[in-house]
Design a protein around this motif. Structure first.
Motif, PDB file in Angstrom:
ATOM      1  N   ALA A 249     -92.033  56.631 -38.611  1.00  0.00           N
ATOM      2  CA  ALA A 249     -93.070  56.730 -37.719  1.00  0.00           C
ATOM      3  C   ALA A 249     -93.008  56.249 -36.233  1.00  0.00           C
ATOM      4  O   ALA A 249     -93.171  55.483 -35.791  1.00  0.00           O
ATOM      5  N   THR A 250     -92.011  57.242 -35.474  1.00  0.00           N
ATOM      6  CA  THR A 250     -91.690  56.937 -34.231  1.00  0.00           C
ATOM      7  C   THR A 250     -92.051  58.116 -33.417  1.00  0.00           C
ATOM      8  O   THR A 250     -92.639  58.881 -33.985  1.00  0.00           O
ATOM      9  N   PRO A 251     -91.865  58.095 -31.977  1.00  0.00           N
ATOM     10  CA  PRO A 251     -92.541  59.272 -31.414  1.00  0.00           C
ATOM     11  C   PRO A 251     -91.705  60.533 -31.665  1.00  0.00           C
ATOM     12  O   PRO A 251     -90.495  60.654 -32.213  1.00  0.00           O
ATOM     13  N   SER A 252     -92.438  61.730 -31.527  1.00  0.00           N
ATOM     14  CA  SER A 252     -91.976  62.849 -32.079  1.00  0.00           C
ATOM     15  C   SER A 252     -90.635  63.436 -31.632  1.00  0.00           C
ATOM     16  O   SER A 252     -90.092  63.857 -32.548  1.00  0.00           O
ATOM     17  N   ALA A 253     -90.246  63.065 -30.404  1.00  0.00           N
ATOM     18  CA  ALA A 253     -88.972  63.639 -30.135  1.00  0.00           C
ATOM     19  C   ALA A 253     -87.623  62.996 -30.859  1.00  0.00           C
ATOM     20  O   ALA A 253     -86.847  63.450 -30.796  1.00  0.00           O
ATOM     21  N   LEU A 254     -87.927  61.713 -31.555  1.00  0.00           N
ATOM     22  CA  LEU A 254     -87.029  61.184 -32.095  1.00  0.00           C
ATOM     23  C   LEU A 254     -86.973  61.583 -33.814  1.00  0.00           C
ATOM     24  O   LEU A 254     -85.996  61.182 -34.512  1.00  0.00           O
ATOM     25  N   HIS A 255     -88.122  62.352 -34.141  1.00  0.00           N
ATOM     26  CA  HIS A 255     -88.212  62.767 -35.624  1.00  0.00           C
ATOM     27  C   HIS A 255     -86.883  63.101 -36.148  1.00  0.00           C
ATOM     28  O   HIS A 255     -86.443  62.924 -37.346  1.00  0.00           O
ATOM     29  N   ALA A 256     -86.571  64.446 -35.729  1.00  0.00           N
ATOM     30  CA  ALA A 256     -85.359  65.296 -36.287  1.00  0.00           C
ATOM     31  C   ALA A 256     -84.204  64.481 -36.102  1.00  0.00           C
ATOM     32  O   ALA A 256     -83.687  64.400 -37.309  1.00  0.00           O
ATOM     33  N   GLN A 257     -83.688  63.986 -35.050  1.00  0.00           N
ATOM     34  CA  GLN A 257     -82.480  63.307 -35.030  1.00  0.00           C
ATOM     35  C   GLN A 257     -82.523  62.148 -36.063  1.00  0.00           C
ATOM     36  O   GLN A 257     -81.585  61.884 -36.815  1.00  0.00           O
TER      37      GLN A 257
END
Length: 348
Positions: free
Chosen positions: A85-93
């Protein structure tokens, strides 16, 4: 035996519940953490958040868990799964890294900012043979499965139109939501993700023929190429079945209430709708329409917000293997990409 399989077998020799780490424990992260732990299906082993205050709050839910200083530290633990549950830019990686280490993943939406990012995560889950779940929580209201089943059983005939709405009177309170590089977009990717998902999930993922959209920021056109994030979005999507789907969502719309949320499906023999009650973000009624007659399918109370997370935890405890259902996430992200692309083609 490959490295991932060896890692999974090593973990499975340990008796007891699946060992899970929680990455990002702000408000939404703690809500999902609480739901998962109350389900009693997993053990909370580790908590990671850049805010010491948030980590302390999360420890109240799992006093025996450890706090770790970084995501790398979390990855180095022998975990069966991670909740992100982090900022969206981090989700994929972050999802890909966890999957590569043999961990199942439950991630907040959006899984990726683009179709390409989502495809990469799904591919990583497939290679690792690990469960991948995304918190598309409105699927799990009591009413939506009833509506989907009625649509698919032809209870309202051929569905020719659908209207889906999500207006949030407040908008996000974190700065990263307004930075396109971090969020991937504005209200469309934040709220519209739920609407696209509900439409496709209910209708059985038919191919999309055409998309026409308009994005606004403070009442003026917001072109995605400008870097501005939209606070109002509308799209008309025509499916290969001929069904016309209309989506509309916004942040800070002056609609006289906290939220306006609905998903309506209209067929040749009737209609079905899920809508919030009195501006609530949590209370929903599902209704079946026949002409001018209304039958209530379900109504509050309904504690639904954590159901998706609990369902993921149950599947992790049962097996935790790859489930091809996650490939549907690619279809949702593809439609969002097309909505943003269509907005670029509209005159300012």
């Amino acid at each position: 035996m490959n490295e991932i399989a060896a890692f999974k077998d090593h973990k499975r020799t340990h008796a007891g519940l699946p060992r899970v780490g929680f990455l990002g424990v702000g408000w939404i992260g703690r809500q999902r953490m609480q739901a998962i732990l109350e389900g009693g299906m997993v053990e909370a082993v580790a908590i990671c958040d850049p805010s010491p205050e948030m980590a302390r709050e999360a420890l109240k839910l799992a006093p025996e868990a450890s706090t770790v200083p970084s995501f790398d530290s979390l990855l180095n633990l022998s975990l069966d799964g991670v909740v992100i549950a982090t900022p969206s830019a981090l989700h994929a990686q972050q999802s890909i890294q966890a999957l590569q280490r043999g961990m199942a993943v439950f991630c907040q939406k959006p899984l990726g900012r683009t179709k390409c990012e989502v495809e990469a995560v799904v591919a990583a889950a497939r290679r690792a043979d690990r469960l991948l779940g995304v918190d598309l929580s409105y699927r799990h209201t009591a009413g939506m499965p009833l509506i989907r089943d009625l649509v698919r059983s032809d209870a309202i005939g051929r569905v020719f139109a659908a209207d889906l709405t999500f207006h949030n009177a407040y908008g996000p309170d974190k700065a990263w939501f307004y930075d396109k590089t971090l969020s991937g977009g504005g209200c469309l990717i934040d709220l519209g993700t739920h609407l696209v998902d509900l439409a496709l999930w209910t209708l059985g993922y038919p191919p999309v023929d055409t998309v026409v959209s308009k994005l606004l920021r403070e009442g003026r056109p917001a072109h995605p190429e400008s870097g501005d994030v939209e606070d109002f979005a509308t799209a008309v999507i025509t499916l290969s079945t001929g069904t016309v789907v209309r989506l509309i969502c916004s942040w800070r719309l002056q609609a006289g209430r906290d939220a306006v949320i609905s998903a309506s499906f209209y067929g040749t023999k009737g209609g079905l709708t899920l809508h919030n009650v009195g501006g609530s973000f949590y209370d929903f009624v599902a209704e079946h329409y026949r002409g001018t007659q209304t039958a209530v399918l379900c109504s509050p109370p309904d504690i639904w917000a954590g159901r998706g997370a609990v369902g993921w935890a149950k599947r992790l405890a049962a097996n935790g293997a790859y489930d091809s259902e996650c490939e549907e996430l690619i279809e949702v992200s593809a439609v969002l990409d097309r909505i943003y692309l269509s907005a670029c083609d509209q005159p300012p």
